[in-house]
Scaffold this motif. Structure first.
Motif, PDB file in Angstrom:
ATOM      1  N   SER A 110       0.842  -1.214   0.000  1.00  0.00           N
ATOM      2  CA  SER A 110       0.000   0.000   0.000  1.00  0.00           C
ATOM      3  C   SER A 110       0.869   1.253   0.000  1.00  0.00           C
ATOM      4  CB  SER A 110      -0.934  -0.008   1.219  1.00  0.00           C
ATOM      5  OG  SER A 110      -1.744  -1.162   1.222  1.00  0.00           O
ATOM      6  N   LEU A 111       1.840   1.278  -0.882  1.00  0.00           N
ATOM      7  CA  LEU A 111       2.789   2.390  -0.901  1.00  0.00           C
ATOM      8  C   LEU A 111       2.112   3.694  -1.276  1.00  0.00           C
ATOM      9  CD1 LEU A 111       5.809   0.491  -2.416  1.00  0.00           C
ATOM     10  CD2 LEU A 111       5.869   1.826  -0.303  1.00  0.00           C
ATOM     11  N   LYS A 112       2.615   4.771  -0.679  1.00  0.00           N
ATOM     12  CA  LYS A 112       2.082   6.119  -0.895  1.00  0.00           C
ATOM     13  C   LYS A 112       3.194   7.005  -1.457  1.00  0.00           C
ATOM     14  CE  LYS A 112      -0.784   5.594   3.267  1.00  0.00           C
ATOM     15  NZ  LYS A 112      -1.108   6.171   4.598  1.00  0.00           N
ATOM     16  N   PRO A 113       2.840   8.069  -2.154  1.00  0.00           N
ATOM     17  CA  PRO A 113       3.885   8.985  -2.659  1.00  0.00           C
ATOM     18  C   PRO A 113       4.801   9.500  -1.548  1.00  0.00           C
ATOM     19  CG  PRO A 113       1.809   9.444  -3.735  1.00  0.00           C
ATOM     20  CD  PRO A 113       1.506   8.429  -2.661  1.00  0.00           C
ATOM     21  N   GLU A 114       4.282   9.660  -0.352  1.00  0.00           N
ATOM     22  CA  GLU A 114       5.114  10.152   0.761  1.00  0.00           C
ATOM     23  C   GLU A 114       6.103   9.111   1.273  1.00  0.00           C
ATOM     24  OE1 GLU A 114       1.759  10.247   0.494  1.00  0.00           O
ATOM     25  OE2 GLU A 114       0.795   9.913   2.458  1.00  0.00           O
ATOM     26  N   ASP A 115       6.035   7.896   0.759  1.00  0.00           N
ATOM     27  CA  ASP A 115       7.040   6.883   1.089  1.00  0.00           C
ATOM     28  C   ASP A 115       8.279   7.022   0.207  1.00  0.00           C
ATOM     29  OD1 ASP A 115       4.362   4.537   1.473  1.00  0.00           O
ATOM     30  OD2 ASP A 115       5.484   5.524   3.085  1.00  0.00           O
ATOM     31  N   THR A 116       8.223   7.910  -0.781  1.00  0.00           N
ATOM     32  CA  THR A 116       9.365   8.118  -1.664  1.00  0.00           C
ATOM     33  C   THR A 116      10.577   8.597  -0.872  1.00  0.00           C
ATOM     34  OG1 THR A 116       7.997   8.598  -3.596  1.00  0.00           O
ATOM     35  CG2 THR A 116      10.244   9.490  -3.582  1.00  0.00           C
TER      36      THR A 116
END
Length: 127
Positions: free
Chosen positions: A85-91
């Motif tokens: 469930s990766l999110k852009p803020e995990d970049t």
């Protein structure tokens, strides 16, 4: 000192998954508490997840709890981070780290508590 090498990073769409690996050499990994940290552009390196030497205890930053799973295989001298469930803020650039210190009743969570670091692997999550 142990040498650590991360792999498994890449580009993924939001909601996707990646599995990071950390391979160790030079010393046996079962002497180290291990952790994953991450550093986004322009930000300080932050704690993501940690695991004890035996793998019996884990700890997560609140923002990744329920989505990331840290694990280790001491027989293979390796550690992993399953990211769902990766999110852009995990970049960020993700780093594995090792702490050779004796157990003090808690997992180390600060950057300065770890004495061995890998070179990092880039994870980019697109929206």
């Amino acid at each position: 000192q142990v040498q650590l090498v991360e792999s498994g990073g890449g580009l993924v769409q939001a909601g996707g998954s990646l599995r990071l690996s950390c391979a160790a050499s030079g010393r046996t990994l079962n002497s180290y508490n291990m952790a994953w940290f991450r550093q986004a552009p322009g930000k300080e390196r932050e704690f993501a997840a940690a695991i004890t030497k035996s793998g019996s205890r884990t700890y997560y930053q609140d923002s990744v709890k329920g989505r990331f799973t840290i694990s280790r295989d001491n027989g293979k001298n390796a550690m992993y981070l399953q990211m769902n469930s990766l999110k852009p803020e995990d970049t960020a650039v993700y780093y594995c780290a090792g702490d050779f210190s004796p157990w003090v009743g808690r997992l180390p969570l600060r950057v300065d508590e770890y004495d061995s670091w890998g070179q990092g692997t880039q994870v980019t999550v697109s929206s």
